[in-house]
Design a protein around this motif. Structure first.
Motif, short mmCIF file in Angstrom:
data_model
loop_
_atom_site.label_atom_id
_atom_site.label_comp_id
_atom_site.label_asym_id
_atom_site.label_seq_id
_atom_site.Cartn_x
_atom_site.Cartn_y
_atom_site.Cartn_z
N ILE A 46 61.58 82.57 15.83
CA ILE A 46 61.62 81.11 16.07
C ILE A 46 61.02 80.76 17.43
CG2 ILE A 46 62.98 79.04 15.62
CD1 ILE A 46 65.22 80.78 14.50
N ILE A 106 43.36 84.01 17.93
CA ILE A 106 44.69 83.63 17.44
C ILE A 106 44.54 83.00 16.07
CG2 ILE A 106 45.64 83.24 19.76
CD1 ILE A 106 45.33 80.19 19.15
N GLN A 107 45.65 82.88 15.36
CA GLN A 107 45.65 82.16 14.09
C GLN A 107 45.89 80.67 14.37
OE1 GLN A 107 47.58 84.60 10.65
NE2 GLN A 107 48.96 84.86 12.37
N GLY A 108 45.36 79.83 13.52
CA GLY A 108 45.56 78.38 13.66
C GLY A 108 47.02 77.97 13.51
N SER A 109 47.81 78.86 12.92
CA SER A 109 49.23 78.56 12.72
C SER A 109 50.05 78.76 13.99
CB SER A 109 49.79 79.47 11.62
OG SER A 109 49.57 80.84 11.95
N LEU A 110 49.48 79.42 14.99
CA LEU A 110 50.25 79.68 16.22
C LEU A 110 50.73 78.36 16.82
CD1 LEU A 110 51.03 82.03 18.23
CD2 LEU A 110 49.04 81.34 19.56
N PRO A 111 52.03 78.23 17.12
CA PRO A 111 52.49 76.98 17.74
C PRO A 111 51.84 76.79 19.11
CG PRO A 111 54.37 78.32 17.02
CD PRO A 111 53.13 79.18 16.90
N SER A 112 51.57 75.53 19.44
CA SER A 112 50.90 75.22 20.71
C SER A 112 51.61 75.84 21.91
CB SER A 112 50.82 73.70 20.89
OG SER A 112 49.97 73.14 19.92
N TRP A 113 52.96 75.87 21.89
CA TRP A 113 53.67 76.40 23.07
C TRP A 113 53.31 77.87 23.29
CZ3 TRP A 113 56.90 80.58 22.63
CH2 TRP A 113 57.46 80.86 21.38
N TRP A 115 50.43 79.34 22.33
CA TRP A 115 49.02 79.36 22.76
C TRP A 115 48.94 79.07 24.26
CZ3 TRP A 115 44.70 75.67 20.49
CH2 TRP A 115 43.43 76.20 20.78
N ALA A 116 49.67 78.03 24.67
CA ALA A 116 49.66 77.65 26.09
C ALA A 116 50.24 78.78 26.94
CB ALA A 116 50.46 76.37 26.29
N ILE A 129 40.93 80.09 18.34
CA ILE A 129 41.39 80.18 16.95
C ILE A 129 40.33 80.87 16.11
CG2 ILE A 129 42.02 78.84 14.91
CD1 ILE A 129 42.99 76.63 16.79
N HIS A 306 49.67 77.08 0.10
CA HIS A 306 48.33 76.51 0.26
C HIS A 306 47.57 77.41 1.23
CE1 HIS A 306 49.63 72.04 -0.61
NE2 HIS A 306 49.91 72.86 -1.60
#
Lengths: 365, 365
Positions: A46, A106-113, A115-116, A129, A306
């Protein structure tokens, strides 16, 4: 772990090759279907930073919160662990794990927090990405994945049948959604978290979630749901109709079924996704309902409900053997009703295989 | 929509004020608990771009895929819709909606692909993570939120009791996890998607997910689960023990219960989260098990199972009236067993209220 250790080692090896070919230094894989695909792990992390770092070489690094370290030990390969705890936070462990890496996918699914956070602990890193490198592996299904998808489709066909045995007029949309989920769980499978159960006019909203409305057996009941079998999803749309199927509902349903068949006939190796979409859309447009088909013709599915390939008018990607996708044209008349027919198909060596065999027409008892 | 339109209008107004105070031009809210908190909407958008743009002024903009446009109409305020369809993609609609905005706050939960897309359609925009401005509103619960959390806790207490009526020795961990989820659904509530059900030595892994292992009634069974009532979660950990509770298991369980009580006694308005963590940790450390308490003492919960405030050694945030959080110290002996006692509490005007009243000790029948 769903598959054998060899399966995961092979997938990791193929990712390593792909990273090498794409001249990508490393990839960061957060808890996601990507991680499960590569390792079999499904950590409940999480808001705690967790990342598997894969490089073209034969090494792995794992940034892992202390409380997940023990259950993460069975990685398909030697890994260096960078463990952090709740009191000190993930920064130091992440910085140490990223040491020497200047560019990371990274994957596009990675949450922004997350990534930052990668950028803040290693300001010199360029994290971009790139879903393609891992997504490409996941897109083409091997025999054991197709087998799981086939079993998933069969279970879901059974659920459609079972729904006919319920006293549908005695429950609300949300209650039916819950009953379906509970039935899947009873059978040992994970249901889609949202049950799209729409009675009457609600069916004109393609992604309407079942609510407090009582199901009317004098109106159509559109249902769109599925489950995961060994992590691979099924996804079906079927309608229970009041008998007899008549009037404009009958007309529109026959059109979407014909549109489905046109797409099914068109799909094949090398055919563009956009051409499959066009085939379905032409049938509906020719019948005068083009403006009422307000979504794409289909989507890939596998470990995600999807995923690529998307069957849209803009996607000039060719279909390939190993693709598994939905064909689901629909017609929506706002405030009145909507109809959709959805089936999952697998493009195999010998052509298109239907993963759903549930009949086209279902009627209230 | 769970609450009255006035509730959502009020929440939006408070977000507008907060944005103004923080000198934030606008906020982008994707489908998330943040969006549901503000509007009551729960769109199934997944990989399709969807965003509510809120500014300090009395206007709203909504970037919405065509298939969700109709069901998104009931926003708590006048909104300009920027609708896009699958054939053309979201870029043009997103660019138009962001027109004139130079700085925008996003939530840390926003997937990286969406964050990147905002920057690509409007290169001049500075999109930065600011969970605080909306998170702060969600952190302090009002009376109707506390009421939902209270009901959620009560349902979950009932489930713990009900588990005692099952023939636990006849099922696997994963089967029990499914039975619990199905029971919640039968009662009309949404269960946590992962059932943390750990028999025997598996309990030494704090976030272990139930697997194919048969439950042994001669070993302890640690269970951690909950459900959402009106969108607000419960979260409990209880253990079923073989009778009598004896030896080191008894010793460790008494220690974590004492640690829980020490944290409970310490928590109050103005007390730092770190002090509550320290109170629990001291009991466990003094008893010689400090190294075996490998996570924080607790976490806030509401529309998310984990949310601020976090009760860690590093968090010098003071507790306030309106906070709802878990207190859940644990002791984990790798390869042997783990014990944890978890209860949700609400810091109200008149002190700490327990949202769970399930007994501390449960035994196999």
């Amino acid at each position: 772990m769903t598959f054998s250790p060899e399966t995961y080692r092979d997938r990791l090896d193929r990712l390593r090759s792909a990273l090498g070919e794409a001249d990508t230094e490393a990839m960061w894989v957060e808890p996601s279907v990507g991680l499960t695909y590569l390792t079999g792990l499904t950590p409940v992390s999480i808001e705690r930073l967790f990342g598997l770092i894969v490089t073209p070489r034969d090494d792995l690094r794992l940034v892992v919160p202390e409380l997940l370290a023990d259950e993460s030990k069975e990685l398909p390969g030697e890994a260096e662990f960078f463990v952090w705890d709740d009191a000190t936070g993930p920064e130091r462990a992440a910085a140490a794990a990223l040491e020497g890496i200047d560019r990371i996918a990274i994957q596009g699914s990675l949450p922004s927090w997350s990534w930052a956070l990668l950028g803040s602990v290693r300001p010199s890193i360029e994290a971009t990405i790139d879903d393609g490198v891992l997504g490409r592996l996941r897109e083409l299904k091997d025999a054991q994945e197709v087998d799981a998808l086939r079993r998933s489709g069969a279970v879901t066909d059974e659920i459609v049948e079972w729904i006919g045995s319920l006293d549908l007029g005695e429950m609300t949309e949300a209650q039916l959604a819950g009953r379906i989920q509970a039935r899947y769980l009873e059978l040992g499978f994970r249901p889609t978290p949202e049950g799209l159960i729409a009675s009457g006019a609600n069916s004109a909203m393609p992604h309407y979630i079942g609510g407090a409305e009582r199901i009317g057996t004098d109106r159509l009941l559109l249902m769109d749901f599925g489950c995961a079998v060994d992590g691979y999803w099924s996804d079906i749309t079927r309608i229970y109709f009041p008998r007899p199927l008549s009037g404009q509902v009958k007309e529109c349903y026959e059109i979407v079924c014909a549109a489905h068949d046109a797409a099914f006939e068109t799909a094949g190796p090398g055919v563009f996704c956009s051409d499959v979409d066009a085939a379905a859309r032409k049938v509906i447009t020719d019948a005068g309902y083009g403006d009422n088909f307000i979504h794409r013709t289909g989507h890939g599915l596998g470990m995600e409900v999807h995923e690529p390939p998307y069957l849209t008018g803009a996607n000039d990607q060719p279909l390939e053997v190993g693709h598994v996708f939905s064909i689901e044209p629909g017609i929506y008349l706002p405030g009145r009703f909507g109809v959709r027919f959805e089936k999952i198909v697998h493009l195999g060596e010998s052509g298109l295989e239907s993963m759903n065999n549930s009949p086209r027409e279902h009627f209230f008892a």
